[in-house]
Design a protein around this motif. Structure first.
Motif, PDB file in Angstrom:
ATOM      1  N   ILE A  93       0.939  -1.276   0.026  1.00  0.00           N
ATOM      2  CA  ILE A  93       0.054  -0.052  -0.040  1.00  0.00           C
ATOM      3  C   ILE A  93       0.874   1.353  -0.007  1.00  0.00           C
ATOM      4  O   ILE A  93       0.743   2.273  -0.637  1.00  0.00           O
ATOM      5  CB  ILE A  93      -0.876   0.020   1.233  1.00  0.00           C
ATOM      6  N   THR A  94       1.800   1.370   0.865  1.00  0.00           N
ATOM      7  CA  THR A  94       2.802   2.376   0.706  1.00  0.00           C
ATOM      8  C   THR A  94       3.641   2.647  -0.601  1.00  0.00           C
ATOM      9  O   THR A  94       3.708   3.793  -0.926  1.00  0.00           O
ATOM     10  CB  THR A  94       3.987   2.105   1.930  1.00  0.00           C
ATOM     11  N   LEU A  95       4.039   1.345  -1.360  1.00  0.00           N
ATOM     12  CA  LEU A  95       4.678   1.670  -2.381  1.00  0.00           C
ATOM     13  C   LEU A  95       3.571   2.198  -3.443  1.00  0.00           C
ATOM     14  O   LEU A  95       4.006   2.918  -4.317  1.00  0.00           O
ATOM     15  CB  LEU A  95       5.212   0.119  -2.981  1.00  0.00           C
ATOM     16  N   HIS A  96       2.297   1.588  -3.480  1.00  0.00           N
ATOM     17  CA  HIS A  96       1.325   1.898  -4.328  1.00  0.00           C
ATOM     18  C   HIS A  96       1.169   3.118  -4.296  1.00  0.00           C
ATOM     19  O   HIS A  96       0.761   3.994  -5.477  1.00  0.00           O
ATOM     20  CB  HIS A  96       0.045   0.977  -4.177  1.00  0.00           C
ATOM     21  N   MET A  97       0.869   3.786  -3.060  1.00  0.00           N
ATOM     22  CA  MET A  97       0.470   5.473  -2.972  1.00  0.00           C
ATOM     23  C   MET A  97       1.520   6.184  -3.279  1.00  0.00           C
ATOM     24  O   MET A  97       1.263   7.068  -3.917  1.00  0.00           O
ATOM     25  CB  MET A  97       0.149   5.560  -1.187  1.00  0.00           C
ATOM     26  N   TYR A  98       2.746   5.735  -3.039  1.00  0.00           N
ATOM     27  CA  TYR A  98       3.955   6.459  -3.381  1.00  0.00           C
ATOM     28  C   TYR A  98       4.130   6.606  -4.925  1.00  0.00           C
ATOM     29  O   TYR A  98       4.230   7.794  -5.520  1.00  0.00           O
ATOM     30  CB  TYR A  98       5.211   5.875  -2.839  1.00  0.00           C
ATOM     31  N   LEU A  99       3.823   5.477  -5.634  1.00  0.00           N
ATOM     32  CA  LEU A  99       3.917   5.622  -7.092  1.00  0.00           C
ATOM     33  C   LEU A  99       2.945   6.451  -7.756  1.00  0.00           C
ATOM     34  O   LEU A  99       3.092   7.183  -8.714  1.00  0.00           O
ATOM     35  CB  LEU A  99       3.949   3.999  -7.577  1.00  0.00           C
ATOM     36  N   PHE A 100       1.666   6.211  -7.237  1.00  0.00           N
ATOM     37  CA  PHE A 100       0.547   7.051  -7.511  1.00  0.00           C
ATOM     38  C   PHE A 100       0.720   8.816  -7.193  1.00  0.00           C
ATOM     39  O   PHE A 100       0.563   9.349  -8.302  1.00  0.00           O
ATOM     40  CB  PHE A 100      -0.835   6.606  -6.795  1.00  0.00           C
ATOM     41  N   ARG A 101       1.320   8.883  -6.403  1.00  0.00           N
ATOM     42  CA  ARG A 101       1.469  10.154  -6.044  1.00  0.00           C
ATOM     43  C   ARG A 101       2.599  10.870  -7.200  1.00  0.00           C
ATOM     44  O   ARG A 101       2.705  11.795  -7.449  1.00  0.00           O
ATOM     45  CB  ARG A 101       2.053  10.663  -4.563  1.00  0.00           C
ATOM     46  N   ARG A 102       3.732   9.797  -7.275  1.00  0.00           N
ATOM     47  CA  ARG A 102       4.746  10.308  -8.163  1.00  0.00           C
ATOM     48  C   ARG A 102       4.450  10.700  -9.571  1.00  0.00           C
ATOM     49  O   ARG A 102       4.731  11.417 -10.300  1.00  0.00           O
ATOM     50  CB  ARG A 102       5.756   9.175  -8.114  1.00  0.00           C
ATOM     51  N   HIS A 103       3.301   9.600 -10.249  1.00  0.00           N
ATOM     52  CA  HIS A 103       2.922   9.608 -11.621  1.00  0.00           C
ATOM     53  C   HIS A 103       1.565  10.628 -11.570  1.00  0.00           C
ATOM     54  O   HIS A 103       1.303  10.995 -12.789  1.00  0.00           O
ATOM     55  CB  HIS A 103       2.830   8.427 -12.014  1.00  0.00           C
ATOM     56  N   GLY A 104       0.875  10.647 -10.727  1.00  0.00           N
ATOM     57  CA  GLY A 104      -0.384  11.455 -10.914  1.00  0.00           C
ATOM     58  C   GLY A 104      -1.409  10.667 -11.431  1.00  0.00           C
ATOM     59  O   GLY A 104      -1.425   9.266 -11.827  1.00  0.00           O
ATOM     60  N   VAL A 105      -2.519  11.584 -11.336  1.00  0.00           N
ATOM     61  CA  VAL A 105      -3.803  10.825 -12.199  1.00  0.00           C
ATOM     62  C   VAL A 105      -3.849  10.552 -13.423  1.00  0.00           C
ATOM     63  O   VAL A 105      -3.344  11.304 -14.299  1.00  0.00           O
ATOM     64  CB  VAL A 105      -5.165  11.859 -11.747  1.00  0.00           C
ATOM     65  N   THR A 106      -4.317   9.335 -14.127  1.00  0.00           N
ATOM     66  CA  THR A 106      -4.399   9.248 -15.544  1.00  0.00           C
ATOM     67  C   THR A 106      -5.790   9.615 -15.879  1.00  0.00           C
ATOM     68  O   THR A 106      -6.842   8.882 -15.510  1.00  0.00           O
ATOM     69  CB  THR A 106      -4.091   7.919 -16.070  1.00  0.00           C
ATOM     70  N   PRO A 107      -5.961  10.702 -16.667  1.00  0.00           N
ATOM     71  CA  PRO A 107      -7.470  10.926 -17.370  1.00  0.00           C
ATOM     72  C   PRO A 107      -8.098  10.122 -18.392  1.00  0.00           C
ATOM     73  O   PRO A 107      -6.827   9.368 -18.875  1.00  0.00           O
ATOM     74  CB  PRO A 107      -7.200  12.235 -18.021  1.00  0.00           C
ATOM     75  N   SER A 108      -9.184   9.999 -18.492  1.00  0.00           N
ATOM     76  CA  SER A 108      -9.957   9.209 -19.362  1.00  0.00           C
ATOM     77  C   SER A 108      -9.296   9.391 -20.823  1.00  0.00           C
ATOM     78  O   SER A 108      -9.356  10.774 -21.207  1.00  0.00           O
ATOM     79  CB  SER A 108     -11.407   9.065 -19.267  1.00  0.00           C
ATOM     80  N   ALA A 109      -9.064   8.227 -21.704  1.00  0.00           N
ATOM     81  CA  ALA A 109      -8.745   8.790 -23.014  1.00  0.00           C
ATOM     82  C   ALA A 109     -10.040   9.437 -23.732  1.00  0.00           C
ATOM     83  O   ALA A 109      -9.848   9.900 -25.091  1.00  0.00           O
ATOM     84  CB  ALA A 109      -8.282   7.292 -23.726  1.00  0.00           C
ATOM     85  N   ARG A 110     -11.151   9.355 -23.343  1.00  0.00           N
ATOM     86  CA  ARG A 110     -12.362   9.903 -23.942  1.00  0.00           C
ATOM     87  C   ARG A 110     -12.489  11.316 -23.931  1.00  0.00           C
ATOM     88  O   ARG A 110     -13.248  11.882 -24.643  1.00  0.00           O
ATOM     89  CB  ARG A 110     -13.715   9.219 -23.228  1.00  0.00           C
ATOM     90  N   LYS A 111     -11.647  12.097 -22.956  1.00  0.00           N
ATOM     91  CA  LYS A 111     -11.772  13.507 -22.768  1.00  0.00           C
ATOM     92  C   LYS A 111     -11.000  14.242 -23.974  1.00  0.00           C
ATOM     93  O   LYS A 111      -9.936  13.660 -24.310  1.00  0.00           O
ATOM     94  CB  LYS A 111     -10.965  13.608 -21.568  1.00  0.00           C
ATOM     95  N   SER A 112     -11.493  15.087 -24.298  1.00  0.00           N
ATOM     96  CA  SER A 112     -10.879  15.876 -25.353  1.00  0.00           C
ATOM     97  C   SER A 112      -9.985  16.836 -24.973  1.00  0.00           C
ATOM     98  O   SER A 112      -9.695  17.047 -23.607  1.00  0.00           O
ATOM     99  CB  SER A 112     -12.050  16.843 -26.154  1.00  0.00           C
ATOM    100  N   GLU A 113      -9.204  17.341 -25.768  1.00  0.00           N
ATOM    101  CA  GLU A 113      -8.085  18.257 -25.498  1.00  0.00           C
ATOM    102  C   GLU A 113      -8.732  19.637 -24.792  1.00  0.00           C
ATOM    103  O   GLU A 113      -7.998  19.964 -23.523  1.00  0.00           O
ATOM    104  CB  GLU A 113      -7.325  18.873 -26.523  1.00  0.00           C
ATOM    105  N   ALA A 114      -9.986  19.959 -25.014  1.00  0.00           N
ATOM    106  CA  ALA A 114     -10.402  21.141 -24.358  1.00  0.00           C
ATOM    107  C   ALA A 114     -10.799  20.763 -23.145  1.00  0.00           C
ATOM    108  O   ALA A 114     -10.556  21.450 -21.818  1.00  0.00           O
ATOM    109  CB  ALA A 114     -11.399  21.647 -25.138  1.00  0.00           C
TER     110      ALA A 114
END
Length: 266
Positions: free
Chosen positions: A200-221
């Motif tokens: 869990i510690t490793l998972h949260m560290y890696l998540f904070r390092r790389h950030g949220v991945t937005p949906s590929a369905r979202k447009s550039e706008a």
């Protein structure tokens, strides 16, 4: 006095910087209920830890006493049946939330470079959660848990080359008995929690390092809209976690936790 205490704590731990960094995390595309599953899983895991500690106060990991200790929790301890039911149904809800979380991560492509390690740590956590369910199922030492676990270890025994050795290690010998129960208990309350906390510690560290991945369905706008984790995403996470906890409490109150005849009668 309180501010001086916080100042002294921050001087030694730097917690303010960590909290500020977490709350100011950027969310490309804006806050969304798409990202609530991980937080809900963490809350449910915390409930499992707390209810497990409560049950451990009265549980006896012995083939002669395990069933009686669970029956004592159910019938004699104030709130014992609710705590056990919350632990029982919390495990099932936790598995469901983790599967939804993994599905969302997969659909959003968050397993791709450079997030591969985060994906594999999440898969490892899912495996540990399933292992919690398998090892915990035997602990009441009733008919259901006894025979279900016997089937599981028998399946493990069919693995080529190592199967028979794995089965003997899990059982503590050639057949089920006290050593089987104590080994499953040790896995459930010592080894698996330690491994889970590390991942869990490793998972949260890696998540904070790389950030949220937005949906590929979202447009550039849409991706140009950027929220911070606080306050909108925190609100979404809290609402969903509260709903999941409420569902778990409802199931615990409505259904209780099953306890069949003791395995000694098998």
């Amino acid at each position: 006095m309180w501010s001086r205490f916080l100042d002294a704590r921050d001087e030694r731990s730097g917690h303010r910087k960590l909290v500020k960094s977490a709350l100011n995390e950027r969310i490309p595309g804006g806050a969304s209920f798409d990202y609530v599953f991980g937080s809900a899983a963490l809350v449910l895991f915390g409930i499992q830890v707390l209810t497990g500690l409560g049950l451990a106060l009265y549980y006896s990991a012995s083939a002669t006493d395990a069933w009686a200790s669970v029956a004592y929790i159910e019938r004699e301890i104030a709130g014992g049946s609710f705590v056990r039911a919350l632990h029982h149904h919390g495990a099932g809800v936790l598995v469901a939330i983790c599967v939804l979380h993994m599905a969302q991560v997969f659909l959003f492509g968050a397993y791709r470079k450079p997030r591969e390690a985060n994906w594999w740590s999440g898969m490892g956590l899912l495996g540990l959660i399933l292992a919690f369910g398998l090892t915990g199922y035997l602990l009441p030492w009733d008919q259901t848990g006894y025979w279900a676990t016997k089937v599981a270890t028998s399946i493990a025994g069919t693995v080529p080359v190592l199967g028979s050795a794995l089965q003997r290690i899990a059982q503590g010998g050639n057949d089920y008995g006290n050593l089987t129960l104590t080994r499953f208990h040790t896995l459930h309350v010592v080894l698996l929690p330690l491994l889970s906390l590390g991942l869990i510690t490793l998972h949260m560290y890696l998540f904070r390092r790389h950030g949220v991945t937005p949906s590929a369905r979202k447009s550039e706008a849409q991706l140009k809209v950027v929220d911070r984790f606080w306050p909108k995403q925190v609100l979404y996470d809290a609402l969903f976690a509260a709903a999941v906890v409420g569902l778990t409490v409802f199931l615990a109150l409505r259904l209780g936790a099953p306890l069949q005849a003791p395995a000694a009668a098998a």
